[in-house]
Design a protein around this motif. Structure first.
Motif, mmCIF file in Angstrom:
data_model
loop_
_atom_site.group_PDB
_atom_site.id
_atom_site.type_symbol
_atom_site.label_atom_id
_atom_site.label_comp_id
_atom_site.label_asym_id
_atom_site.label_seq_id
_atom_site.Cartn_x
_atom_site.Cartn_y
_atom_site.Cartn_z
ATOM 1 N N TYR A 56 0.817 -1.209 0.000
ATOM 2 C CA TYR A 56 0.000 0.000 0.000
ATOM 3 C C TYR A 56 0.855 1.264 0.000
ATOM 4 O O TYR A 56 0.560 2.232 -0.710
ATOM 5 C CB TYR A 56 -0.925 0.020 1.216
ATOM 6 N N ASN A 57 1.907 1.275 0.802
ATOM 7 C CA ASN A 57 2.735 2.478 0.879
ATOM 8 C C ASN A 57 3.466 2.749 -0.430
ATOM 9 O O ASN A 57 3.518 3.886 -0.899
ATOM 10 C CB ASN A 57 3.733 2.355 2.038
ATOM 11 N N ILE A 58 4.038 1.713 -1.028
ATOM 12 C CA ILE A 58 4.780 1.911 -2.273
ATOM 13 C C ILE A 58 3.844 2.366 -3.392
ATOM 14 O O ILE A 58 4.122 3.340 -4.107
ATOM 15 C CB ILE A 58 5.519 0.619 -2.674
ATOM 16 N N LEU A 59 2.706 1.704 -3.551
ATOM 17 C CA LEU A 59 1.771 2.064 -4.614
ATOM 18 C C LEU A 59 1.189 3.457 -4.402
ATOM 19 O O LEU A 59 0.998 4.209 -5.368
ATOM 20 C CB LEU A 59 0.653 1.022 -4.695
ATOM 21 N N SER A 60 0.913 3.816 -3.161
ATOM 22 C CA SER A 60 0.362 5.142 -2.879
ATOM 23 C C SER A 60 1.341 6.242 -3.260
ATOM 24 O O SER A 60 0.963 7.247 -3.873
ATOM 25 C CB SER A 60 0.000 5.259 -1.390
ATOM 26 N N VAL A 61 2.595 6.058 -2.901
ATOM 27 C CA VAL A 61 3.602 7.067 -3.224
ATOM 28 C C VAL A 61 3.756 7.200 -4.739
ATOM 29 O O VAL A 61 3.844 8.320 -5.273
ATOM 30 C CB VAL A 61 4.951 6.707 -2.572
ATOM 31 N N VAL A 62 3.767 6.078 -5.444
ATOM 32 C CA VAL A 62 3.926 6.117 -6.901
ATOM 33 C C VAL A 62 2.799 6.911 -7.553
ATOM 34 O O VAL A 62 3.036 7.820 -8.368
ATOM 35 C CB VAL A 62 3.972 4.689 -7.482
ATOM 36 N N VAL A 63 1.550 6.617 -7.220
ATOM 37 C CA VAL A 63 0.441 7.277 -7.904
ATOM 38 C C VAL A 63 0.295 8.733 -7.479
ATOM 39 O O VAL A 63 -0.043 9.604 -8.296
ATOM 40 C CB VAL A 63 -0.875 6.497 -7.681
ATOM 41 N N LEU A 64 0.573 9.040 -6.228
ATOM 42 C CA LEU A 64 0.451 10.430 -5.785
ATOM 43 C C LEU A 64 1.519 11.312 -6.416
ATOM 44 O O LEU A 64 1.237 12.427 -6.880
ATOM 45 C CB LEU A 64 0.533 10.512 -4.258
ATOM 46 N N LEU A 65 2.745 10.817 -6.457
ATOM 47 C CA LEU A 65 3.823 11.633 -7.016
ATOM 48 C C LEU A 65 3.739 11.732 -8.535
ATOM 49 O O LEU A 65 4.301 12.656 -9.124
ATOM 50 C CB LEU A 65 5.180 11.064 -6.596
ATOM 51 N N THR A 66 3.049 10.817 -9.171
ATOM 52 C CA THR A 66 2.842 10.913 -10.621
ATOM 53 C C THR A 66 2.090 12.190 -10.969
ATOM 54 O O THR A 66 2.330 12.811 -12.017
ATOM 55 C CB THR A 66 2.052 9.699 -11.135
ATOM 56 N N GLN B 227 1.895 14.885 -8.757
ATOM 57 C CA GLN B 227 2.451 16.007 -8.003
ATOM 58 C C GLN B 227 3.859 16.257 -8.549
ATOM 59 O O GLN B 227 4.844 15.829 -7.963
ATOM 60 C CB GLN B 227 2.501 15.683 -6.505
ATOM 61 N N SER B 228 3.935 16.948 -9.653
ATOM 62 C CA SER B 228 5.194 17.074 -10.386
ATOM 63 C C SER B 228 6.261 17.822 -9.607
ATOM 64 O O SER B 228 7.455 17.676 -9.873
ATOM 65 C CB SER B 228 4.947 17.784 -11.723
ATOM 66 N N GLU B 229 5.852 18.640 -8.623
ATOM 67 C CA GLU B 229 6.858 19.403 -7.885
ATOM 68 C C GLU B 229 7.567 18.564 -6.832
ATOM 69 O O GLU B 229 8.544 18.982 -6.223
ATOM 70 C CB GLU B 229 6.212 20.621 -7.208
ATOM 71 N N GLN B 230 7.038 17.354 -6.568
ATOM 72 C CA GLN B 230 7.651 16.469 -5.590
ATOM 73 C C GLN B 230 8.572 15.472 -6.295
ATOM 74 O O GLN B 230 8.325 15.082 -7.430
ATOM 75 C CB GLN B 230 6.571 15.720 -4.810
ATOM 76 N N LYS B 231 9.616 15.066 -5.596
ATOM 77 C CA LYS B 231 10.557 14.092 -6.143
ATOM 78 C C LYS B 231 10.372 12.744 -5.446
ATOM 79 O O LYS B 231 10.127 12.669 -4.251
ATOM 80 C CB LYS B 231 12.009 14.569 -5.955
ATOM 81 N N LEU B 232 10.486 11.693 -6.217
ATOM 82 C CA LEU B 232 10.335 10.338 -5.691
ATOM 83 C C LEU B 232 11.658 9.909 -5.046
ATOM 84 O O LEU B 232 12.657 9.732 -5.733
ATOM 85 C CB LEU B 232 9.964 9.387 -6.834
ATOM 86 N N ARG B 233 11.660 9.751 -3.751
ATOM 87 C CA ARG B 233 12.865 9.395 -3.006
ATOM 88 C C ARG B 233 12.688 7.986 -2.442
ATOM 89 O O ARG B 233 12.165 7.794 -1.345
ATOM 90 C CB ARG B 233 13.114 10.401 -1.889
ATOM 91 N N TRP B 234 13.137 7.016 -3.214
ATOM 92 C CA TRP B 234 12.919 5.635 -2.831
ATOM 93 C C TRP B 234 13.667 5.263 -1.556
ATOM 94 O O TRP B 234 13.184 4.438 -0.772
ATOM 95 C CB TRP B 234 13.321 4.711 -3.973
ATOM 96 N N LEU C 67 11.606 3.472 1.391
ATOM 97 C CA LEU C 67 11.962 2.137 1.866
ATOM 98 C C LEU C 67 12.445 2.167 3.310
ATOM 99 O O LEU C 67 12.199 1.236 4.079
ATOM 100 C CB LEU C 67 13.031 1.527 0.956
ATOM 101 N N GLY C 68 13.115 3.276 3.687
ATOM 102 C CA GLY C 68 13.541 3.416 5.072
ATOM 103 C C GLY C 68 12.361 3.504 6.020
ATOM 104 O O GLY C 68 12.354 2.880 7.090
ATOM 105 N N ASP C 69 11.344 4.269 5.631
ATOM 106 C CA ASP C 69 10.138 4.383 6.462
ATOM 107 C C ASP C 69 9.437 3.027 6.598
ATOM 108 O O ASP C 69 8.948 2.670 7.675
ATOM 109 C CB ASP C 69 9.165 5.400 5.850
ATOM 110 N N ILE C 70 9.385 2.280 5.479
ATOM 111 C CA ILE C 70 8.747 0.970 5.529
ATOM 112 C C ILE C 70 9.532 0.024 6.434
ATOM 113 O O ILE C 70 8.968 -0.705 7.254
ATOM 114 C CB ILE C 70 8.620 0.381 4.111
ATOM 115 N N GLY C 71 10.865 0.050 6.295
ATOM 116 C CA GLY C 71 11.701 -0.831 7.110
ATOM 117 C C GLY C 71 11.640 -0.516 8.589
ATOM 118 O O GLY C 71 11.845 -1.406 9.423
ATOM 119 N N ARG C 72 11.344 0.747 8.931
ATOM 120 C CA ARG C 72 11.244 1.139 10.342
ATOM 121 C C ARG C 72 9.814 1.067 10.870
ATOM 122 O O ARG C 72 9.569 1.381 12.040
ATOM 123 C CB ARG C 72 11.776 2.563 10.524
ATOM 124 N N ASN C 73 8.869 0.674 10.031
ATOM 125 C CA ASN C 73 7.476 0.613 10.458
ATOM 126 C C ASN C 73 7.320 -0.382 11.614
ATOM 127 O O ASN C 73 7.690 -1.553 11.479
ATOM 128 C CB ASN C 73 6.600 0.188 9.278
#
Length: 315
Positions: free
Chosen positions: A142-152, A154-161, A165-171
């Motif tokens: 859910y987190n990965i897919l949400s970030v992908v579609v939202l940033l698609t 929101q052109s002013e935001q950059k995709l920082r994998w 992934l760090g946030d997911i690993g620390r969840n």
């Protein structure tokens, strides 16, 4: 068993969960709880009590039953399929600036609280243990897919994998699953006083979390201009659960496995979706509307869904 008896048994399963949500809504209206309470309680649940509940549930689980690769694989494929279907639909029906919010609102369910609470209510220890393992997959996908579609969109935001992934690993919920599985696999026993204290602490999770969900529902937001939010709510609560659960049934899933997947597919949109939209500068009002509408609809759609499946002998 008659249809009336099945319906009453269904209500006994779902009503306690949704009653807590509506109690939270009422307590907020009475101003017995406020935003500060909700923020503190939500943080406590996410960081401590829910990970404890998941850890203890998996620790007591029979992994041969709870760790089901077929169920995990189907759920992942159904999630990816739902994500693709909703995105394609949004290209036709939703204005470009709102597409990311719409897609996330349609596929991202509140499995960690509502889904898990209903699974525990219906299936007890199996619901908590199998649901906890499934939750690890849910959080990552859910987190990965949400970030992908939202940033698609929101052109002013950059995709920082790396950051994602760090946030997911620390969840904390994922960490609870990762730590608990080896304990359960090697049958490592903890002292009884630790288990008892953990049970006391974990028992705070579901009532507190459900109260917080109710307290965050904004009826005023629903009354405002919702735009495509109504369509997203219908997709989330009716179309996708029917398609995904029907697909699982046709592939041979039944009983507890099918019931668990339905509860997760049919969960209302996660409140975390609003937080992510707001952080990325999207249409936060629309995101809030989707969360509120799906949460209110869930008490009806999930109850009817469970009733239909039980009447058909599928679960």
């Amino acid at each position: 068993m008659t249809l009336a008896e099945i319906f009453l048994r269904t209500l006994e399963t779902t009503l306690p969960v949704f009653a807590m949500v509506f109690i939270g809504l009422g307590l907020r209206k009475l101003r017995w709880i406020d935003s500060a309470f909700v923020n503190t309680a939500s943080a406590l649940v996410f960081r401590a009590t829910l990970p404890t509940l998941i850890f203890l549930s998996i620790l007591r689980a029979d992994l041969d039953t709870a760790l089901n690769p077929g169920l995990l694989g189907f759920f992942l494929m159904a999630t990816l399929g739902s994500f693709a279907l909703v995105w394609l639909w949004s290209l036709w029906r939703v204005p470009r600036p709102d597409r990311g919010v719409y897609v996330q609102g349609c596929f991202r369910g509140n499995c960690g609280i509502v889904g898990l609470a209903l699974a525990a209510s219906m299936y007890g220890d199996y619901g908590l243990s199998a649901g906890g393992i499934l939750l690890g997959l849910v959080i990552i996908s859910y987190n990965i897919l949400s970030v992908v579609v939202l940033l698609t969109y929101q052109s002013e935001q950059k995709l920082r994998w790396g950051h994602i992934l760090g946030d997911i690993g620390r969840n904390p919920l994922i960490l609870a699953v990762v730590i608990a599985v080896p304990f359960a696999w090697w049958e490592i026993e903890l002292p009884q006083w630790v288990m008892t204290s953990g049970d006391y602490f974990a028992s705070l999770t579901l009532p507190l979390a459900l109260l917080c969900i109710g307290a965050t529902i904004s009826v005023n937001a629903i009354r405002s201009d919702s735009g495509p939010a109504f369509g997203a709510a219908g997709f989330k609560m009716l179309t996708l659960p029917a398609l995904c659960t029907g697909g699982a049934y046709l592939l041979g899933f039944e009983g507890r496995e099918l019931g668990l997947m339905f509860l997760y597919f049919a969960s209302p949109t996660a409140a975390a979706s609003f937080v992510m939209v707001k952080a990325l500068g999207g249409n936060a009002r629309m995101a809030a509307n989707i969360v509120a509408m799906t949460t209110l609809l869930a008490s009806v759609t999930i109850t009817l869904g469970v009733f239909i499946l039980e009447s058909a002998g599928a679960i």
